[in-house]
Write an enzyme that holds these catalytic residues in place. Sequence first.
Site, mmCIF file in Angstrom:
data_model
loop_
_atom_site.group_PDB
_atom_site.id
_atom_site.type_symbol
_atom_site.label_atom_id
_atom_site.label_comp_id
_atom_site.label_asym_id
_atom_site.label_seq_id
_atom_site.Cartn_x
_atom_site.Cartn_y
_atom_site.Cartn_z
ATOM 1 N N ASP A 1 44.240 38.611 30.591
ATOM 2 C CA ASP A 1 45.273 38.549 31.623
ATOM 3 C C ASP A 1 46.394 39.517 31.260
ATOM 4 O OD1 ASP A 1 46.909 37.842 33.693
ATOM 5 O OD2 ASP A 1 47.166 35.755 33.095
ATOM 6 N N ASP B 1 44.832 41.783 37.984
ATOM 7 C CA ASP B 1 45.387 41.772 36.630
ATOM 8 C C ASP B 1 44.639 40.869 35.653
ATOM 9 O OD1 ASP B 1 46.112 39.399 37.784
ATOM 10 O OD2 ASP B 1 48.208 39.467 37.165
ATOM 11 N N GLU B 2 43.421 40.459 35.987
ATOM 12 C CA GLU B 2 42.688 39.604 35.056
ATOM 13 C C GLU B 2 41.181 39.769 35.229
ATOM 14 O OE1 GLU B 2 43.117 35.371 35.815
ATOM 15 O OE2 GLU B 2 43.693 35.785 37.885
#
Length: 394
Positions: free
Chosen positions: A8, A104-105
């Site tokens: 993350d 974003d992960e």
Amino acid sequence: MSHILHVDIDAFYASVEQLDAPEYRGKPVIVGGLPGDRRSVVSTCSYEARRFGVHAAMPVAEAYRLCPEGIFLRVRMRRYLEKSAEALAVFGEFSPDVQQISIDEAFVDLTGTERLFGAPEEAARKLKRAVRERTGLTVSVGLAPNKYVAKIASGMSKPDGFYAVPAGGEEAFALALPLEKLWGVGDKTRERLKTAGFRTARDVHRASRSALVSLFGEAGGAFLYRAVRGEAAESFGEERKSRSLSAETTFGYDQTDLSALETSLLELCHTVVFRLLSSGKTSRAVCLKIRYADFSTESVQETSAREISSVDALYERVAALFGRKYRRGAGVRLLGVGALNVTDAAAPEQGELFDFGEQKRRDVEKAILSLRKKNPDVSLKKARLFAPSVKSNA
């Protein structure tokens, strides 16, 4: 035994802004809109802003009340997609099995990579260093035998953290969590749990599956039963690759902002179309999945005589399905977009009598894909994904 990383990127949008503008570092950065923008909500904020009580999904007007000295910025999707691609390229160097679940992960399956990168814990630390060196960003990483536990573990020591849950320790890990840390259990579900007399994960664990189902429905009850046992309580978009290609995004909060939901749908369409192109597949059938805050899930699909020829074409169809299916004002936990019954793109197809510009769009997207294969750092994207860049200090 599986070794799954959940990676993350810390405070992603805000971290990119601080990376690009060093004068913002160490200051409260709030990304989502300017204080005067109507209906704007916080997309991401820096850890400095969080100390004032600002958080994602909060109205920007409320964030300004809490933190008037904050640096308020509009979303720069073009730049965030560029940095996301950089990070994803690093993830791909550590495993052939990378599942990006949002901008974003991602999950990185380290199973079987020990001879290349050492023990999973060592590989995770190497990945963290590589991301920092190559992108200038920090990531928090969770390591566990399944995706659900890895997802929770990555949030245990933010920012720039690393937390490992050993094989066999999943249930003990889950039972030690407060309900607020049990991923996927939102505010409304926690309130219902407390009303029913459940105060801790152990309280939920003591309840039978049938009792939980009677209180929270089949989907919600089954989810809670598995979650407190550290089992794979969420599928995270796993699919039968031979028959469908899909992409999903799971929000960390109940999303109700219509503009944000539509932007997420466009990003998902972008992902699906480029996966179709890169795998040499095509499809005439599209599907949309909406999972609400109460765990109820609605799916709808539609088959057309025309193939999915571009991001625009897919988005037009998906947006129409969303407009018909979405319960206005209801909190959304997950959105998914898919292409069903995929076939070989080289198969003969009936030609179109009229060209509405789809061939040109398809050719452009194929050209972008070709450039990416030659140079993974290429950052070309569909223009409709990019919001104008506006920076303003409140």
